[in-house]
Design a protein around this motif. Structure first.
Motif, mmCIF file in Angstrom:
data_model
loop_
_atom_site.group_PDB
_atom_site.id
_atom_site.type_symbol
_atom_site.label_atom_id
_atom_site.label_comp_id
_atom_site.label_asym_id
_atom_site.label_seq_id
_atom_site.Cartn_x
_atom_site.Cartn_y
_atom_site.Cartn_z
ATOM 1 N N ARG A 148 0.796 -1.155 0.087
ATOM 2 C CA ARG A 148 -0.069 -0.089 -0.059
ATOM 3 C C ARG A 148 0.864 1.239 0.036
ATOM 4 N NH1 ARG A 148 -2.701 -2.941 4.153
ATOM 5 N NH2 ARG A 148 -4.405 -4.309 3.171
ATOM 6 N N GLU A 149 2.194 1.290 0.571
ATOM 7 C CA GLU A 149 2.778 2.545 0.853
ATOM 8 C C GLU A 149 3.621 2.502 -0.544
ATOM 9 O OE1 GLU A 149 5.086 1.605 4.354
ATOM 10 O OE2 GLU A 149 3.384 2.299 5.727
ATOM 11 N N ALA A 150 4.228 1.557 -0.896
ATOM 12 C CA ALA A 150 5.045 1.653 -2.061
ATOM 13 C C ALA A 150 4.729 1.397 -3.632
ATOM 14 C CB ALA A 150 6.197 0.627 -2.058
ATOM 15 N N ILE A 151 3.247 0.941 -3.493
ATOM 16 C CA ILE A 151 2.889 0.608 -4.984
ATOM 17 C C ILE A 151 1.366 1.107 -5.318
ATOM 18 C CG2 ILE A 151 2.254 -1.119 -6.718
ATOM 19 C CD1 ILE A 151 4.321 -3.026 -5.112
ATOM 20 N N ALA A 152 0.478 0.652 -4.451
ATOM 21 C CA ALA A 152 -0.951 1.311 -4.542
ATOM 22 C C ALA A 152 -1.704 1.248 -3.318
ATOM 23 C CB ALA A 152 -1.676 0.353 -5.398
ATOM 24 N N PRO A 153 -2.567 2.137 -2.901
ATOM 25 C CA PRO A 153 -3.052 2.394 -1.581
ATOM 26 C C PRO A 153 -4.092 1.345 -1.456
ATOM 27 C CG PRO A 153 -3.674 4.093 -3.112
ATOM 28 C CD PRO A 153 -2.527 3.633 -3.644
ATOM 29 N N GLU A 154 -4.881 0.722 -2.457
ATOM 30 C CA GLU A 154 -5.960 -0.214 -2.333
ATOM 31 C C GLU A 154 -5.820 -1.108 -3.326
ATOM 32 O OE1 GLU A 154 -9.326 1.960 -2.691
ATOM 33 O OE2 GLU A 154 -9.028 3.544 -1.234
ATOM 34 N N PRO A 155 -4.982 -2.103 -3.146
ATOM 35 C CA PRO A 155 -4.660 -3.396 -3.873
ATOM 36 C C PRO A 155 -5.836 -4.378 -3.549
ATOM 37 C CG PRO A 155 -3.250 -3.403 -2.022
ATOM 38 C CD PRO A 155 -3.881 -2.295 -1.845
ATOM 39 N N LEU A 156 -6.109 -5.239 -4.546
ATOM 40 C CA LEU A 156 -7.036 -6.257 -4.416
ATOM 41 C C LEU A 156 -6.507 -7.442 -3.546
ATOM 42 C CD1 LEU A 156 -10.059 -7.563 -4.785
ATOM 43 C CD2 LEU A 156 -9.249 -8.092 -6.985
ATOM 44 N N VAL A 157 -6.851 -7.983 -2.630
ATOM 45 C CA VAL A 157 -6.139 -8.876 -1.895
ATOM 46 C C VAL A 157 -7.134 -10.108 -1.684
ATOM 47 C CG1 VAL A 157 -4.963 -9.639 0.003
ATOM 48 C CG2 VAL A 157 -4.669 -7.320 -0.754
ATOM 49 N N PHE A 158 -6.607 -11.269 -2.088
ATOM 50 C CA PHE A 158 -7.219 -12.650 -1.846
ATOM 51 C C PHE A 158 -6.443 -13.354 -0.622
ATOM 52 C CE2 PHE A 158 -9.255 -12.505 -6.238
ATOM 53 C CZ PHE A 158 -10.272 -11.619 -5.756
ATOM 54 N N ALA A 159 -6.825 -13.194 0.577
ATOM 55 C CA ALA A 159 -5.710 -13.592 1.435
ATOM 56 C C ALA A 159 -5.942 -15.075 1.757
ATOM 57 C CB ALA A 159 -6.001 -12.839 2.625
ATOM 58 N N GLU A 160 -5.342 -15.938 0.930
ATOM 59 C CA GLU A 160 -5.770 -17.200 0.867
ATOM 60 C C GLU A 160 -4.595 -18.109 1.486
ATOM 61 O OE1 GLU A 160 -9.054 -18.164 1.039
ATOM 62 O OE2 GLU A 160 -9.792 -16.537 0.337
ATOM 63 N N GLY A 161 -3.437 -17.472 1.417
ATOM 64 C CA GLY A 161 -2.159 -18.239 1.702
ATOM 65 C C GLY A 161 -1.928 -18.191 3.337
ATOM 66 N N PRO A 162 -0.682 -18.450 3.655
ATOM 67 C CA PRO A 162 -0.185 -18.725 4.868
ATOM 68 C C PRO A 162 -0.226 -17.166 5.642
ATOM 69 C CG PRO A 162 1.537 -19.516 3.550
ATOM 70 C CD PRO A 162 0.463 -18.729 2.748
ATOM 71 N N ASP A 163 -0.437 -17.175 6.983
ATOM 72 C CA ASP A 163 -0.434 -15.886 7.991
ATOM 73 C C ASP A 163 0.959 -15.300 7.590
ATOM 74 O OD1 ASP A 163 -3.177 -16.600 8.596
ATOM 75 O OD2 ASP A 163 -2.580 -17.628 10.402
ATOM 76 N N LEU A 164 2.267 -16.111 7.662
ATOM 77 C CA LEU A 164 3.434 -15.511 7.492
ATOM 78 C C LEU A 164 3.782 -15.539 6.012
ATOM 79 C CD1 LEU A 164 5.046 -16.838 10.863
ATOM 80 C CD2 LEU A 164 4.115 -14.356 10.425
ATOM 81 N N VAL A 165 4.232 -14.479 5.553
ATOM 82 C CA VAL A 165 4.751 -14.778 4.115
ATOM 83 C C VAL A 165 6.149 -14.415 4.085
ATOM 84 C CG1 VAL A 165 4.689 -12.969 1.741
ATOM 85 C CG2 VAL A 165 2.731 -13.548 3.528
ATOM 86 N N GLN A 166 6.927 -15.258 3.305
ATOM 87 C CA GLN A 166 8.420 -15.091 2.957
ATOM 88 C C GLN A 166 8.549 -15.370 1.590
ATOM 89 O OE1 GLN A 166 10.956 -17.782 5.175
ATOM 90 N NE2 GLN A 166 12.596 -16.323 5.015
ATOM 91 N N ARG A 167 8.123 -16.457 0.751
ATOM 92 C CA ARG A 167 8.502 -16.232 -0.461
ATOM 93 C C ARG A 167 7.360 -15.742 -1.367
ATOM 94 N NH1 ARG A 167 9.127 -21.231 -3.149
ATOM 95 N NH2 ARG A 167 10.438 -20.241 -4.456
ATOM 96 N N VAL A 168 7.875 -14.853 -2.318
ATOM 97 C CA VAL A 168 6.818 -14.077 -2.912
ATOM 98 C C VAL A 168 7.484 -13.928 -4.659
ATOM 99 C CG1 VAL A 168 6.235 -11.572 -3.402
ATOM 100 C CG2 VAL A 168 6.720 -12.381 -0.947
ATOM 101 N N ALA A 169 6.499 -14.240 -5.298
ATOM 102 C CA ALA A 169 6.244 -13.870 -6.974
ATOM 103 C C ALA A 169 5.858 -12.754 -7.311
ATOM 104 C CB ALA A 169 5.944 -15.126 -7.508
ATOM 105 N N ILE A 170 6.330 -12.235 -8.324
ATOM 106 C CA ILE A 170 6.150 -11.022 -8.988
ATOM 107 C C ILE A 170 5.960 -11.073 -10.337
ATOM 108 C CG2 ILE A 170 6.493 -8.408 -8.696
ATOM 109 C CD1 ILE A 170 7.839 -8.747 -6.237
ATOM 110 N N LEU A 171 5.072 -10.395 -10.924
ATOM 111 C CA LEU A 171 4.919 -10.174 -12.339
ATOM 112 C C LEU A 171 4.092 -9.071 -12.566
ATOM 113 C CD1 LEU A 171 4.794 -13.147 -14.924
ATOM 114 C CD2 LEU A 171 3.872 -10.861 -15.394
#
Length: 247
Positions: A148-171
């Motif tokens: 929200r701070e670096a890219i977009a203030p209101e991203p669409l999020v489907f929070a269906e993964g782990p509560d803790l995030v470490q591995r991230v893919a970006i495209l």
């Protein structure tokens, strides 16, 4: 001041344009002034962009999304005519850099998104994206705060993964179709620009968080980095023309 063709040749080599089969011509799409003192850059081609570039006394316009695409008609309709007239009237050269600018390991959209989000890039993802890790797992909400701070203030999020995030893919951009691949490669979260209708249930069934931060918002960084690199190399002025787009 620098010669247009020297700038474009340098950009083509820097981005390794020949290595990418794209959806339209990359590099120069419309020819303008031979000498350049200022670059204007933006995410996408539009009449407003070309008018503002001329008002800013630029001679070279760099965009991520150009005028010419293989899936569009080859006829010059009123929309295209007005855009071309604006380029001609301003003696503006238009150059477009699409997939090559997504993929560049230093000034590419995806590498820069990773940097902004604190993700250490470990490998390519689907050729033009990146995959990597955070130094340590963080709560999902903490990572989303970065988005929200670096890219977009209101991203669409489907929070269906782990509560803790470490591995991230970006495209960046329109990468929703690679959600299944991100899950298959074991990423906790996949960030792209646009969602697709199946994205919600795919994320839920695959156990991965899906974040769509906006096509425009995820592709602002690369064209600015390219303009800055060219401006530094050739001692030019440059300006980013912000034309906000919620998509």
């Amino acid at each position: 001041m620098a010669r247009r063709d020297e700038i474009l040749d340098y950009a083509a080599e820097l981005l390794d344009l020949a290595a990418f089969a794209d959806y339209g011509p990359q590099g120069m799409q419309v020819v303008g002034a031979e000498e350049v003192t200022k670059i204007a850059c933006a995410v996408s081609s539009s009449l407003e962009l070309f008018q503002r570039a001329a008002e800013a006394d630029a001679q070279l316009v760099l965009v991520h999304h150009g005028l010419l695409w293989e899936n569009e008609p080859r006829t010059i309709d009123l929309r295209m005519r007005r855009r071309l007239e604006a380029l001609f009237a301003g003696d503006l050269t238009l150059a477009a850099y699409h997939l090559a600018l997504d993929a560049h390991p230093e000034i590419g959209n995806n590498a820069l998104l990773a940097r902004e989000l604190g993700v250490t890039v470990e490998s390519p993802f689907q050729a033009i994206g990146v995959g990597g890790s955070l130094p340590e797992p963080v709560p999902l909400e903490s990572f989303l705060r970065r988005v929200r701070e670096a890219i977009a203030p209101e991203p669409l999020v489907f929070a269906e993964g782990p509560d803790l995030v470490q591995r991230v893919a970006i495209l960046s951009g329109g990468g929703s179709r690679y959600l299944v691949d991100a899950a298959g490669e074991g990423y906790d979260l996949y960030l792209t620009g646009e969602p697709a209708e199946p994205s919600l249930h795919l994320a839920r069934e695959l156990g991965i968080t899906f974040v769509a931060a906006g096509h425009y918002a995820t592709e602002r960084l690369g064209v600015q980095a390219l303009a800055a690199r060219l401006a530094e190399r050739f001692a030019l002025a440059w300006e980013f023309v912000e034309l906000p787009n919620p998509v």
